[in-house]
Scaffold this motif. Structure first.
Motif, short mmCIF file in Angstrom:
data_model
loop_
_atom_site.label_atom_id
_atom_site.label_comp_id
_atom_site.label_asym_id
_atom_site.label_seq_id
_atom_site.Cartn_x
_atom_site.Cartn_y
_atom_site.Cartn_z
N SER A 168 6.12 20.76 7.78
CA SER A 168 6.73 21.23 9.19
C SER A 168 7.62 20.75 9.77
O SER A 168 8.61 19.81 9.10
N ASP A 169 8.61 21.45 10.68
CA ASP A 169 9.65 20.79 11.22
C ASP A 169 9.60 19.72 12.20
O ASP A 169 10.61 18.91 12.42
N ALA A 170 8.03 19.35 12.31
CA ALA A 170 8.56 18.60 13.43
C ALA A 170 8.91 17.13 13.54
O ALA A 170 9.14 16.95 14.19
N PRO A 171 9.03 16.86 12.32
CA PRO A 171 9.54 16.10 12.35
C PRO A 171 10.61 15.65 12.75
O PRO A 171 11.72 15.06 13.01
N LEU A 172 11.43 16.55 12.56
CA LEU A 172 12.91 17.12 12.92
C LEU A 172 13.02 16.80 14.42
O LEU A 172 14.02 16.99 15.29
N LEU A 173 12.31 17.18 14.82
CA LEU A 173 12.20 18.10 16.72
C LEU A 173 11.23 16.69 17.27
O LEU A 173 11.96 16.67 18.90
N SER A 174 11.00 15.53 17.05
CA SER A 174 10.30 14.42 17.51
C SER A 174 10.23 12.78 17.13
O SER A 174 9.50 13.04 15.70
N PRO A 175 10.26 11.66 17.68
CA PRO A 175 10.30 10.75 16.69
C PRO A 175 8.43 10.48 16.73
O PRO A 175 7.96 9.47 16.31
N LEU A 176 8.09 11.64 18.01
CA LEU A 176 6.38 11.45 17.55
C LEU A 176 5.95 11.24 16.64
O LEU A 176 4.64 10.55 16.46
N ALA A 177 6.30 12.09 15.64
CA ALA A 177 5.43 12.38 14.42
C ALA A 177 5.43 11.21 13.62
O ALA A 177 4.20 10.49 13.02
N LYS A 178 6.05 10.25 13.53
CA LYS A 178 6.10 9.26 12.50
C LYS A 178 5.33 7.79 13.58
O LYS A 178 4.81 7.67 12.78
N LEU A 179 5.73 7.93 15.02
CA LEU A 179 5.14 7.24 15.25
C LEU A 179 3.42 7.07 15.68
O LEU A 179 2.72 6.62 15.71
N THR A 180 2.63 8.20 15.43
CA THR A 180 1.34 8.45 15.78
C THR A 180 0.87 8.85 14.68
O THR A 180 -0.33 9.26 14.42
N GLY A 181 1.53 8.57 13.26
CA GLY A 181 1.47 9.12 11.66
C GLY A 181 0.72 10.35 11.50
O GLY A 181 0.61 10.28 10.28
N ALA A 182 1.26 11.71 11.73
CA ALA A 182 1.37 12.84 12.13
C ALA A 182 2.23 12.54 10.69
O ALA A 182 1.99 13.62 10.47
#
Length: 142
Positions: free
Chosen positions: A57-71
């Motif tokens: 999805s485009d979630a990793p482009l929108l927020s660094p939280l995706a990487k930080l949470t393991g999503a």
């Protein structure tokens, strides 16, 4: 007609169809036999090493939280966007515009993180009997 997401079509019709499908996976979930058994058109399986669910999805482009949470997995976000765009665009160009492309014929050196399997249409045969089940099982287990 072609689609990337067969689920709604297959839930409405248990008889299957011959529409081309492209499945994306990170390999953590095996392909569902129900969909494969009903699917008789061209089938493309794109397994991306280093990806997690949200990377599709485009979630990793929108927020660094995706990487930080393991999503989002360790794959570079820009790289994931580029390879997803390349496969999706090529899929629709081939099946909607009739433009054949080498990217859909097998693994590509341009995308070494992608494991790729293509299955030609079957005439009423199930996925379990069309001769590719071993390759698909191997793709899902690697």
């Amino acid at each position: 007609r072609s689609t990337l997401f067969p689920y709604t079509t297959l839930f409405r019709s248990r008889t299957g169809h011959s529409m081309p499908f492209m499945y994306f996976s990170n390999g953590s979930i095996s392909s569902n036999a129900l969909f494969l058994d009903l699917d008789r058109g061209y089938r493309y399986f794109v397994k991306v090493r280093g990806a997690e669910h949200m990377d599709f999805s485009d979630a990793p482009l929108l927020s660094p939280l995706a990487k930080l949470t393991g999503a989002s997995g360790p794959i570079d976000t820009s790289r994931m966007l580029a390879l997803t765009s390349a496969y999706v665009t090529t899929f629709f160009d081939q099946h909607l515009l009739g433009k054949p492309a080498a990217l859909l014929s097998g693994p590509s050196p341009a995308y070494p993180e992608v494991q790729f399997l293509v299955r030609a249409p079957t005439a009423g045969a199930s996925a379990a009997s069309d001769g590719n089940e071993t390759a698909l099982q191997r793709l899902n287990s690697e």
